[in-house]
Design an enzyme around this catalytic site. Structure first.
Site, PDB file in Angstrom:
ATOM      1  N   TYR A   1      -1.948  -0.852  10.869  1.00 16.34           N
ATOM      2  CA  TYR A   1      -2.198  -1.400   9.522  1.00 16.34           C
ATOM      3  C   TYR A   1      -1.025  -1.047   8.600  1.00 16.34           C
ATOM      4  CZ  TYR A   1      -3.615  -1.285   4.666  1.00 16.34           C
ATOM      5  OH  TYR A   1      -3.628  -1.429   3.310  1.00 16.34           O
TER       6      TYR A   1
ATOM      7  N   LYS B   1       2.149  -3.426   6.686  1.00 15.68           N
ATOM      8  CA  LYS B   1       2.547  -3.430   5.258  1.00 15.68           C
ATOM      9  C   LYS B   1       4.053  -3.165   5.128  1.00 15.68           C
ATOM     10  CE  LYS B   1      -1.427  -4.336   3.411  1.00 15.68           C
ATOM     11  NZ  LYS B   1      -1.662  -5.658   2.805  1.00 15.68           N
TER      12      LYS B   1
ATOM     13  N   SER C   1       0.818  -1.208   0.000  1.00 13.44           N
ATOM     14  CA  SER C   1       0.000   0.000   0.000  1.00 13.44           C
ATOM     15  C   SER C   1       0.851   1.256   0.000  1.00 13.44           C
ATOM     16  CB  SER C   1      -0.899   0.000   1.251  1.00 13.44           C
ATOM     17  OG  SER C   1      -1.506   1.262   1.433  1.00 13.44           O
TER      18      SER C   1
HETATM   19  C1  WQD Z   1      -9.836   8.973   1.056  1.00 12.64           C
HETATM   20  C2  WQD Z   1     -10.046  10.443   1.244  1.00 12.64           C
HETATM   21  C3  WQD Z   1     -10.388  11.149   3.522  1.00 12.64           C
HETATM   22  C4  WQD Z   1     -14.246   9.145   4.068  1.00 12.64           C
HETATM   23  C5  WQD Z   1      -6.927   4.107   3.275  1.00 12.64           C
HETATM   24  C6  WQD Z   1      -5.694   3.293   3.539  1.00 12.64           C
HETATM   25  C7  WQD Z   1      -5.219   2.670   2.260  1.00 12.64           C
HETATM   26  C8  WQD Z   1      -6.336   1.855   1.702  1.00 12.64           C
HETATM   27  C9  WQD Z   1      -7.508   2.775   1.401  1.00 12.64           C
HETATM   28  C10 WQD Z   1      -6.595  -0.439   2.363  1.00 12.64           C
HETATM   29  C11 WQD Z   1      -9.316  10.985   2.447  1.00 12.64           C
HETATM   30  C12 WQD Z   1     -11.630  11.405   2.688  1.00 12.64           C
HETATM   31  C13 WQD Z   1     -13.044   9.592   3.521  1.00 12.64           C
HETATM   32  C14 WQD Z   1     -15.263  10.062   4.378  1.00 12.64           C
HETATM   33  C15 WQD Z   1     -13.861  11.838   3.588  1.00 12.64           C
HETATM   34  N1  WQD Z   1      -6.695   0.840   2.633  1.00 12.64           N
HETATM   35  N2  WQD Z   1     -12.873  10.919   3.300  1.00 12.64           N
HETATM   36  N3  WQD Z   1     -15.041  11.388   4.130  1.00 12.64           N
HETATM   37  O1  WQD Z   1      -7.490   6.951   4.016  1.00 12.64           O
HETATM   38  O2  WQD Z   1      -6.693   7.531   1.660  1.00 12.64           O
HETATM   39  O3  WQD Z   1      -6.585   5.176   2.430  1.00 12.64           O
HETATM   40  O4  WQD Z   1      -7.922   3.349   2.659  1.00 12.64           O
HETATM   41  O5  WQD Z   1      -6.212  -0.953   1.356  1.00 12.64           O
HETATM   42  O6  WQD Z   1      -4.111   1.821   2.537  1.00 12.64           O
HETATM   43  O7  WQD Z   1      -4.666   4.133   4.015  1.00 12.64           O
HETATM   44  O8  WQD Z   1      -8.781   6.195   1.968  1.00 12.64           O
HETATM   45  O9  WQD Z   1     -11.152   6.297   1.315  1.00 12.64           O
HETATM   46  O10 WQD Z   1     -10.559   6.403   3.789  1.00 12.64           O
HETATM   47  O11 WQD Z   1     -10.093   8.349   2.315  1.00 12.64           O
HETATM   48  O12 WQD Z   1     -13.686  13.046   3.380  1.00 12.64           O
HETATM   49  O13 WQD Z   1     -16.373   9.728   4.876  1.00 12.64           O
HETATM   50  O14 WQD Z   1     -11.438  10.682   1.490  1.00 12.64           O
HETATM   51  O15 WQD Z   1     -10.111  12.241   4.380  1.00 12.64           O
HETATM   52  O16 WQD Z   1      -8.798  12.228   2.080  1.00 12.64           O
HETATM   53  P1  WQD Z   1      -7.345   6.585   2.586  1.00 12.64           P
HETATM   54  P2  WQD Z   1     -10.219   6.760   2.376  1.00 12.64           P
END
Ligand code: WQD
Length: 341
Positions: free
Chosen positions: A150, A154, A125
């Site tokens: 997590y 990785k 990741s």
């Molecule tokens: C994306 C963006 C949030 C939810 C993580 C892990 C990565 C992978 C994917 C496993 C961010 C914003 C989110 C919401 C929002 N995991 N957001 N409102 O955190 O980039 O990655 O998940 O494989 O390894 O690190 O993904 O989709 O949670 O967030 O504004 O209700 O959306 O702040 O900028 P993230 P995400």
């Protein structure tokens, strides 16, 4: 046809990869403990590929079960290892669940086939980069101190794989550092099935749009980015699945030896507000959202440099953010009519 073991093969990325493996002429075998997936995905896969791949349901942390499986399936030519716990927030609350599951499963599967010349593709990741100093981030960027257990699993898993190679393993190993996988298969028969309240952005968007959630909260719009919301490299899950086939093909080459790793993303950054705009424009659905406080642990902006993947994997993404949104929405509408959990 070459047998490829797909651990976590009924999961979001695993199931899409099973489809692309069949499309590329491989014979996938699925191992999944169903802790974060639905057995119904097997029937959904059959609607796409025409048959139900063999499924072995057991916990990869159970060393005896893994050894017993390997004795039943000795002719595996490659392994794609997806099986792991992957919720960043949960890992902070339950670190031992993550260290046990993500390390015991990895070590057991590596042990079970050690001595055989097989190709091992590991699901890593971009989280290993934390907040990169330079964007887009390249594979030789420094790995930053993990922001969550997590992310730590990785980082350490990549070190385990390199140590295995350094010890003279018969394996050839490729780690794929995913950016943000989103979207669903064009058939809308498989996609992301979050358990409970979605932690990730796109399933929260589609569940809000279909009325399962009241409102999306955008986690902060005071970041040092053009529109103030934070930026990620969103990649269509089908493009991501195809990258695994490309990695297998690279590992199969005599010229490939040992270990390597690749960024798997689009090479472009997209902000949260841009994702919402793309969703609304593509689907015609107005999204109910508000701006809320920043989420603890979020990096401000990260997107990948994919030059190495393009040049050495002979792979690059083909699907844009509008296709990601349209496919995610089609999937959400499908599961509203055809519950799969
Ligand atoms: C994306 C963006 C949030 C939810 C993580 C892990 C990565 C992978 C994917 C496993 C961010 C914003 C989110 C919401 C929002 N995991 N957001 N409102 O955190 O980039 O990655 O998940 O494989 O390894 O690190 O993904 O989709 O949670 O967030 O504004 O209700 O959306 O702040 O900028 P993230 P995400």
């Amino acid at each position: 046809m070459m047998k490829i073991l797909v651990t976590g093969g009924l999961g979001f990325i695993g199931s899409h990869t099973v489809v692309e493996l069949v499309n590329a002429g491989y014979d996938p075998i699925i191992v999944d403990d169903l802790s974060n997936s639905s057995i119904k995905i097997l029937g959904q896969l059959a609607k796409i590929i025409g048959y139900e791949p063999p499924l072995y349901q057991f916990d990869l942390c159970d060393e005896a079960a893994v050894k017993n499986f390997a004795a039943q399936e000795p002719e595996v030519g490659g392994i794609i290892h997806f099986a792991a716990s992957k919720a960043v927030g949960e890992s902070v609350k339950l670190p031992l669940k993550y260290y046990r599951n993500n390390f015991f499963s990895l070590v057991n599967i590596l042990n079970a086939y050690e001595g055989k010349p097989l190709n091992f593709i590991f699901s890593s990741s971009c989280t290993v980069y934390g907040q990169p100093d330079v964007l887009p981030v390249t594979e030789d960027a420094p790995v930053k101190p993990a922001q969550s257990p997590y992310g730590n699993t990785k980082q350490i898993a990549e070190e385990i794989l390199q140590d295995v190679i350094a010890a003279g393993s018969t394996y050839k190993i490729i780690s794929l550092r995913y950016f943000n996988p989103v979207g669903a298969h064009e058939s809308a028969l498989i996609g992301e099935l979050p358990i409970g309240v979605p932690q990730n952005l796109v399933p929260f968007i589609t569940q809000t749009a279909i009325g399962k959630r009241e409102m999306l909260t955008v986690f902060g719009d005071q970041y040092n980015t053009p529109d103030g919301s934070n930026i990620r490299d969103y990649i269509h899950v089908v493009d991501l699945a195809k990258a695994h086939v490309a990695a297998l093909k690279l590992a199969e080459k005599d010229s490939f030896k040992g270990y390597d790793m690749f960024n798997i993303g689009t090479g472009k950054g997209t902000s949260v507000l841009e994702v919402i705009k793309a969703f609304e424009e593509t689907t015609g659905v107005k999204l109910n959202y508000r701006i809320g406080p920043a989420r603890a642990g979020d990096v401000e902006q990260v997107w990948g440099d994919v030059t190495k993947s393009t040049n050495q994997l002979g792979w690059k993404t083909e699907l844009d953010v509008n296709t990601m949104m349209a496919s995610a929405w089609n999937w959400e509408k499908y599961i509203a009519e055809n519950p799969l959990q």
